[in-house]
Design a protein around this motif. Structure first.
Motif, short mmCIF file in Angstrom:
data_model
loop_
_atom_site.label_atom_id
_atom_site.label_comp_id
_atom_site.label_asym_id
_atom_site.label_seq_id
_atom_site.Cartn_x
_atom_site.Cartn_y
_atom_site.Cartn_z
N VAL A 33 0.78 -1.06 -0.07
CA VAL A 33 0.06 0.00 -0.10
C VAL A 33 0.72 1.39 -0.04
N ASP A 34 0.28 2.22 -0.76
CA ASP A 34 1.11 3.67 -0.92
C ASP A 34 1.22 4.23 0.50
N ASP A 35 2.56 4.52 0.79
CA ASP A 35 2.78 5.14 2.24
C ASP A 35 1.95 6.42 2.29
N LYS A 36 1.81 7.32 1.39
CA LYS A 36 1.22 8.35 1.21
C LYS A 36 -0.37 8.29 1.67
N LEU A 37 -0.98 7.43 1.41
CA LEU A 37 -2.37 6.79 1.62
C LEU A 37 -2.38 6.37 3.03
N ILE A 38 -1.50 5.61 3.68
CA ILE A 38 -1.68 5.27 5.02
C ILE A 38 -1.40 6.31 5.68
N GLY A 39 -0.23 7.38 5.39
CA GLY A 39 -0.16 8.53 6.19
C GLY A 39 -1.42 9.34 6.27
N ALA A 40 -2.25 9.51 5.31
CA ALA A 40 -3.47 10.34 5.06
C ALA A 40 -4.47 9.91 5.98
N PHE A 41 -4.41 8.34 6.11
CA PHE A 41 -5.37 7.85 6.84
C PHE A 41 -5.10 8.07 8.55
N VAL A 42 -3.66 7.91 9.00
CA VAL A 42 -3.25 8.14 10.08
C VAL A 42 -3.40 9.64 10.51
N ASP A 43 -3.09 10.57 9.71
CA ASP A 43 -3.23 11.89 9.80
C ASP A 43 -4.59 12.43 10.26
N SER A 44 -5.71 11.61 9.48
CA SER A 44 -7.08 12.11 9.77
C SER A 44 -7.41 11.59 11.00
N TRP A 45 -6.81 10.52 11.76
CA TRP A 45 -7.14 10.10 13.02
C TRP A 45 -6.65 10.94 14.07
N MET A 46 -5.47 11.42 13.81
CA MET A 46 -4.70 12.36 14.60
C MET A 46 -5.37 13.54 14.58
N LEU A 47 -5.92 14.31 13.50
CA LEU A 47 -6.17 15.56 13.64
C LEU A 47 -7.86 15.34 14.40
N SER A 48 -8.68 14.43 14.27
CA SER A 48 -9.85 14.21 14.95
C SER A 48 -9.60 14.14 16.24
N GLY A 49 -8.37 13.49 16.81
CA GLY A 49 -8.32 13.70 18.43
C GLY A 49 -7.68 14.85 18.72
N VAL A 50 -6.91 15.65 18.01
CA VAL A 50 -6.68 16.93 18.34
C VAL A 50 -7.88 18.10 18.49
N MET A 51 -8.74 17.98 17.63
CA MET A 51 -9.87 18.77 17.61
C MET A 51 -10.83 18.44 18.88
N ALA A 52 -10.99 17.18 19.13
CA ALA A 52 -11.85 16.54 20.23
C ALA A 52 -11.11 17.26 21.63
N VAL A 53 -9.94 17.10 21.76
CA VAL A 53 -9.18 17.46 22.97
C VAL A 53 -9.20 19.03 23.04
N SER A 54 -9.07 19.81 22.02
CA SER A 54 -9.07 21.30 22.07
C SER A 54 -10.31 21.93 22.37
N CYS A 55 -11.37 21.08 22.14
CA CYS A 55 -12.53 21.98 22.57
C CYS A 55 -12.66 21.79 24.08
N ILE A 56 -12.24 20.78 24.53
CA ILE A 56 -12.37 20.90 26.06
C ILE A 56 -11.55 21.61 26.75
N THR A 57 -10.18 21.35 26.29
CA THR A 57 -8.84 21.94 27.00
C THR A 57 -9.05 23.78 26.63
N VAL A 58 -9.26 23.88 25.69
CA VAL A 58 -9.36 25.45 25.45
C VAL A 58 -10.46 26.10 26.26
N SER A 59 -11.66 25.28 26.42
CA SER A 59 -12.74 25.90 26.87
C SER A 59 -12.70 26.10 28.53
N PHE A 60 -11.88 25.06 28.96
CA PHE A 60 -11.42 25.38 30.47
C PHE A 60 -10.45 26.46 30.59
#
Length: 317
Positions: free
Chosen positions: A65-92
């Motif tokens: 499998v193309d490493d770039k495609l795997i990287g895009a999949f992992v990056d999507s998982w990473m960014l979803s976590g960043v957004m979820a955490v940010s909404c909580i920590t920034v609010s506090f």
């Protein structure tokens, strides 16, 4: 007429909170810096680990499998976590204004004035929502730019879904954080709590590592945390396109269910797998619950509480 006056008063209180927060440039800077640090850590360390792990799984099946495609999949998982955490920590973090008012006795002046008590409470929530929204959407823009560079597999509908999920997550976090912060009397105590929260919430909502890796007891415990559902929705919206593309390239449809489970795109809700639709309903229910609690607490008549005022300082409203 009273409603008009209340709206004017609420607007003035919100503007004041915004000015107080923006005046402290270091607080603004660190509120924005914390999510960016998480993003950088992912890019430098955790991202490569996840890419290597997925690639090794595909290699075991004899699939290239193309490493770039795997990287895009992992990056999507990473960014979803960043957004979820940010909404909580920034609010506090934004609630330092409320604790500052309590610690310095400014809240006593507000209560002693003709301002209705519920307007004071709601002004902190509105200000929190506004400031958190600005910071989180700035982070979201950074996330979109980064994912556009690494590999864009998000549809227009999913983009609007991400924006809507961000707003709902911020509203839920604002209602909850303002209510919890009422129990803190000093900025130092709130700062210590935010430090602990920032370290723990990423794990508890499945942002730093998939929930499926936790023991069953922990998997069920995190179901009482609204951020878990926020992260789940973000994962579905961010990752679906990359996941479909990855499965199509591999040619093994059965791998899709495995990846969905491994990355907790769906949640094990006490033995039953639930998707983004159900998670959205639960997150909305949490938000409604926090709103009801906020309204009840705002209109409850309590005995006057007098907070000590620091001496040697001039208090400014």
């Amino acid at each position: 007429m009273n409603l008009k006056n209340d709206m004017i008063t609420l607007s003035s209180l919100v503007k004041r909170s915004l000015k107080v927060f923006l005046k402290d440039r270091m607080t603004v800077f660190f509120s924005l810096l914390a999510p960016i640090i998480i993003l950088v850590l992912y890019i430098l360390f955790l991202g490569d680990i996840q890419v290597t792990s997925i690639k090794s799984q595909f290699d075991s099946f004899g699939v290239s499998v193309d490493d770039k495609l795997i990287g895009a999949f992992v990056d999507s998982w990473m960014l979803s976590g960043v957004m979820a955490v940010s909404c909580i920590t920034v609010s506090f973090s934004v609630n330092t204004v409320m604790v500052h008012d309590r610690e310095n006795g400014i809240i006593n002046d507000m209560i002693a004035s003709p301002i209705r008590k519920y307007l004071i409470n709601f002004s902190y929530i509105v200000a929190n929502f506004v400031i958190t929204s600005v910071i989180c959407f700035a982070i979201l823009v950074i996330a979109f730019v980064y994912i556009a560079i690494s590999g864009w597999y998000i549809s227009v509908g999913e983009v609007f879904g991400i924006i809507g999920t961000t707003l709902l997550s911020i509203l839920c976090a604002s209602l909850f954080s303002v209510f919890i912060t009422k129990f803190f009397k000093t900025e130092a105590a709130l700062g210590g709590f935010i430090g602990i929260l920032s370290a723990a919430i990423g794990f508890l909502c499945g942002a730093y590592m998939p929930i499926s890796m936790f023991p069953k007891a922990i998997q069920y415990f995190v179901l009482i945390i609204p951020g878990t559902y926020s992260a789940g929705i973000f994962k579905t919206l961010f990752m679906s396109g990359a996941l479909d593309e990855l499965v199509n390239e591999v040619g093994y449809e059965q791998l899709k269910d495995g990846l969905i489970k491994d990355f907790s795109i769906e949640l094990d809700f006490f033995g039953k797998d639930i998707g983004a639709g159900v998670m959205l309903g639960i997150l909305t229910a949490f938000t409604a619950l926090f709103l009801i609690v906020t309204v009840i607490s705002a209109f409850m008549k309590k005995k006057a509480t007098h907070f000590p005022v620091k001496t040697g300082k001039t208090r400014k409203l």
